[in-house]
Design a protein around this motif. Structure first.
Motif, mmCIF file in Angstrom:
data_model
loop_
_atom_site.group_PDB
_atom_site.id
_atom_site.type_symbol
_atom_site.label_atom_id
_atom_site.label_comp_id
_atom_site.label_asym_id
_atom_site.label_seq_id
_atom_site.Cartn_x
_atom_site.Cartn_y
_atom_site.Cartn_z
ATOM 1 N N UNK A 111 0.988 -1.260 0.028
ATOM 2 C CA UNK A 111 0.008 0.112 -0.056
ATOM 3 C C UNK A 111 0.845 1.344 0.174
ATOM 4 N N UNK A 112 1.277 1.916 -1.232
ATOM 5 C CA UNK A 112 2.530 2.770 -1.463
ATOM 6 C C UNK A 112 1.178 3.828 -0.927
ATOM 7 N N UNK A 113 0.547 4.003 -1.811
ATOM 8 C CA UNK A 113 -0.333 4.857 -0.460
ATOM 9 C C UNK A 113 -0.352 5.602 0.505
ATOM 10 N N UNK A 114 0.257 4.849 1.189
ATOM 11 C CA UNK A 114 0.490 5.386 2.748
ATOM 12 C C UNK A 114 1.665 5.193 3.150
ATOM 13 N N UNK A 115 1.838 6.592 3.951
ATOM 14 C CA UNK A 115 2.961 6.304 4.825
ATOM 15 C C UNK A 115 3.302 5.025 6.099
ATOM 16 N N UNK A 116 3.787 4.049 5.795
ATOM 17 C CA UNK A 116 3.784 3.243 7.449
ATOM 18 C C UNK A 116 5.438 3.672 8.315
ATOM 19 N N UNK A 117 5.690 4.125 9.370
ATOM 20 C CA UNK A 117 6.294 4.270 10.161
ATOM 21 C C UNK A 117 6.137 3.563 12.041
ATOM 22 N N UNK A 118 6.981 3.363 12.316
ATOM 23 C CA UNK A 118 7.323 3.511 13.607
ATOM 24 C C UNK A 118 7.874 4.137 14.778
ATOM 25 N N UNK A 119 7.854 4.543 15.625
ATOM 26 C CA UNK A 119 8.576 5.417 17.079
ATOM 27 C C UNK A 119 7.976 4.851 18.020
ATOM 28 N N UNK A 120 9.620 4.634 18.535
ATOM 29 C CA UNK A 120 9.897 4.154 20.949
ATOM 30 C C UNK A 120 8.968 4.812 21.453
ATOM 31 N N UNK A 121 8.183 4.023 21.737
ATOM 32 C CA UNK A 121 6.581 5.726 22.996
ATOM 33 C C UNK A 121 7.962 5.616 23.934
ATOM 34 N N UNK A 122 9.318 4.537 24.985
ATOM 35 C CA UNK A 122 9.513 5.439 25.954
ATOM 36 C C UNK A 122 10.198 6.348 25.290
ATOM 37 N N UNK A 123 10.778 6.663 24.122
ATOM 38 C CA UNK A 123 11.497 7.736 23.834
ATOM 39 C C UNK A 123 11.095 8.944 23.578
ATOM 40 N N UNK A 124 9.971 8.723 23.575
ATOM 41 C CA UNK A 124 8.634 10.157 22.497
ATOM 42 C C UNK A 124 7.220 9.771 23.391
ATOM 43 N N UNK A 125 7.591 10.642 25.107
ATOM 44 C CA UNK A 125 6.931 10.366 25.798
ATOM 45 C C UNK A 125 6.476 11.538 25.407
ATOM 46 N N UNK A 126 6.518 12.790 25.086
ATOM 47 C CA UNK A 126 5.297 14.202 24.807
ATOM 48 C C UNK A 126 4.666 13.604 24.157
ATOM 49 N N UNK A 127 4.798 12.882 23.063
ATOM 50 C CA UNK A 127 3.699 12.185 21.441
ATOM 51 C C UNK A 127 2.691 11.660 22.897
ATOM 52 N N UNK A 128 3.793 10.247 23.194
ATOM 53 C CA UNK A 128 3.286 9.761 24.194
ATOM 54 C C UNK A 128 2.106 9.689 25.068
ATOM 55 N N UNK A 129 2.091 10.909 26.134
ATOM 56 C CA UNK A 129 1.333 11.323 26.739
ATOM 57 C C UNK A 129 0.331 12.232 25.624
ATOM 58 N N UNK A 130 0.678 13.015 24.641
ATOM 59 C CA UNK A 130 -0.405 13.955 24.404
ATOM 60 C C UNK A 130 -1.549 13.275 23.540
ATOM 61 N N UNK A 131 -1.339 11.781 22.977
ATOM 62 C CA UNK A 131 -1.614 10.956 22.596
ATOM 63 C C UNK A 131 -2.487 9.890 22.813
ATOM 64 N N UNK A 132 -1.686 9.614 24.548
ATOM 65 C CA UNK A 132 -2.467 9.208 25.857
ATOM 66 C C UNK A 132 -2.522 7.477 25.182
ATOM 67 N N UNK A 133 -1.112 7.231 24.509
ATOM 68 C CA UNK A 133 -0.579 6.002 24.258
ATOM 69 C C UNK A 133 -0.638 5.365 25.743
ATOM 70 N N UNK A 134 -0.967 4.140 26.023
ATOM 71 C CA UNK A 134 -0.835 3.526 27.461
ATOM 72 C C UNK A 134 -0.481 2.209 26.949
ATOM 73 N N UNK A 135 -0.877 1.208 25.961
ATOM 74 C CA UNK A 135 -0.679 -0.354 25.194
ATOM 75 C C UNK A 135 0.310 -0.164 24.565
ATOM 76 N N UNK A 136 1.216 -0.667 24.428
ATOM 77 C CA UNK A 136 2.264 -0.561 23.068
ATOM 78 C C UNK A 136 1.764 -2.254 22.821
ATOM 79 N N UNK A 137 1.544 -2.635 21.444
ATOM 80 C CA UNK A 137 1.230 -2.062 20.320
ATOM 81 C C UNK A 137 0.721 -1.454 20.051
ATOM 82 N N UNK A 138 0.469 -0.019 19.366
ATOM 83 C CA UNK A 138 -0.485 0.920 19.021
ATOM 84 C C UNK A 138 0.003 1.421 18.181
ATOM 85 N N UNK A 139 -1.460 1.180 17.095
ATOM 86 C CA UNK A 139 -0.792 1.909 16.021
ATOM 87 C C UNK A 139 -2.127 3.606 15.662
#
Length: 210
Positions: A111-139
């Motif tokens: 599916x080249x129409x979509x960008x697929x990426x990953x980011x390590x949650x523990x190294x992204x505390x601002x994003x994890x808090x802002x997006x309310x990421x608690x359970x891993x994995x989360x897409x």
């Protein structure tokens, strides 16, 4: 009498010839019309193909087609602003996230129409808090730079780690994260051997083994 008969025959022939000529003209007109229609359709198709080729070229230049890691929170914002559709996997180094990695690597190529990426949650505390990421994995399903949906853990995938890539593809399609016409580009490959239910991890829990 013969002259009259000859005249009538000539008139009939003349009328028949005129009718044939008229029919031939109408057939020729139809042929021209069909030819013009075909040419219009051909030109329209060529324009569509050129437009799609331009899109594909742009997508590839942005990193579409590969499943890659975002090294920093700052780059996350650049990525989601550059592409209309982004699927971002918030992960940690554990077994459930590695299972998700495997499937996303396949879908990124399909599916080249979509960008697929990953980011390590523990190294992204601002994003994890802002997006309310608690359970891993989360897409996070991101469209036009806005998070619209989440796939949290494997709950939507049967709660097990033996789900197929096709099942994940269908789930992402439901959230309109990918363009999906109902015919999966991936063959279902559900394992018949080792399977297990999955205890998804929370971002603050570091006790999960790989």
């Amino acid at each position: 009498m013969e002259n009259v008969q000859q005249i009538l025959e000539n008139q009939v022939l003349t009328v028949a010839k005129a009718m044939e000529d008229k029919i031939d003209d109408e057939i020729a007109a139809l042929d021209r019309l069909e030819s013009d229609d075909i040419e219009v359709l051909r030109e329209k198709r060529i324009k569509q193909m050129k437009k799609m080729a331009e899109k594909r070229s742009r997508w590839i230049s942005l990193g579409h087609g590969d499943y890659s890691e975002i090294p920093s929170e700052k780059e996350f914002f650049s990525v989601v602003k550059a592409s209309d559709r982004v699927v971002c996997h918030f992960y940690r180094e554990n077994w459930p996230c590695k299972v998700m990695d495997k499937h996303l690597s396949v879908l990124a190529k399909q599916h080249i129409e979509t960008r697929f990426v990953k980011i390590q949650a523990e190294k992204s505390p601002f994003l994890a808090e802002k997006l309310k990421i608690v359970v891993l994995p989360t897409l996070a399903v991101i469209k036009n730079a806005k998070v619209e949906n989440y796939l949290v853990g494997f709950d939507d995938l049967g709660g097990r780690d033996d789900f197929s890539t096709e099942e994940l593809e269908e789930r992402l399609a439901k959230h309109q994260a990918i363009i999906f016409d109902g015919e999966s580009s991936v063959k279902p490959s559900r394992s018949q051997g080792h399977t297990r239910s999955v205890r998804q991890s929370e971002t603050h829990d570091s006790s999960d083994s790989d």
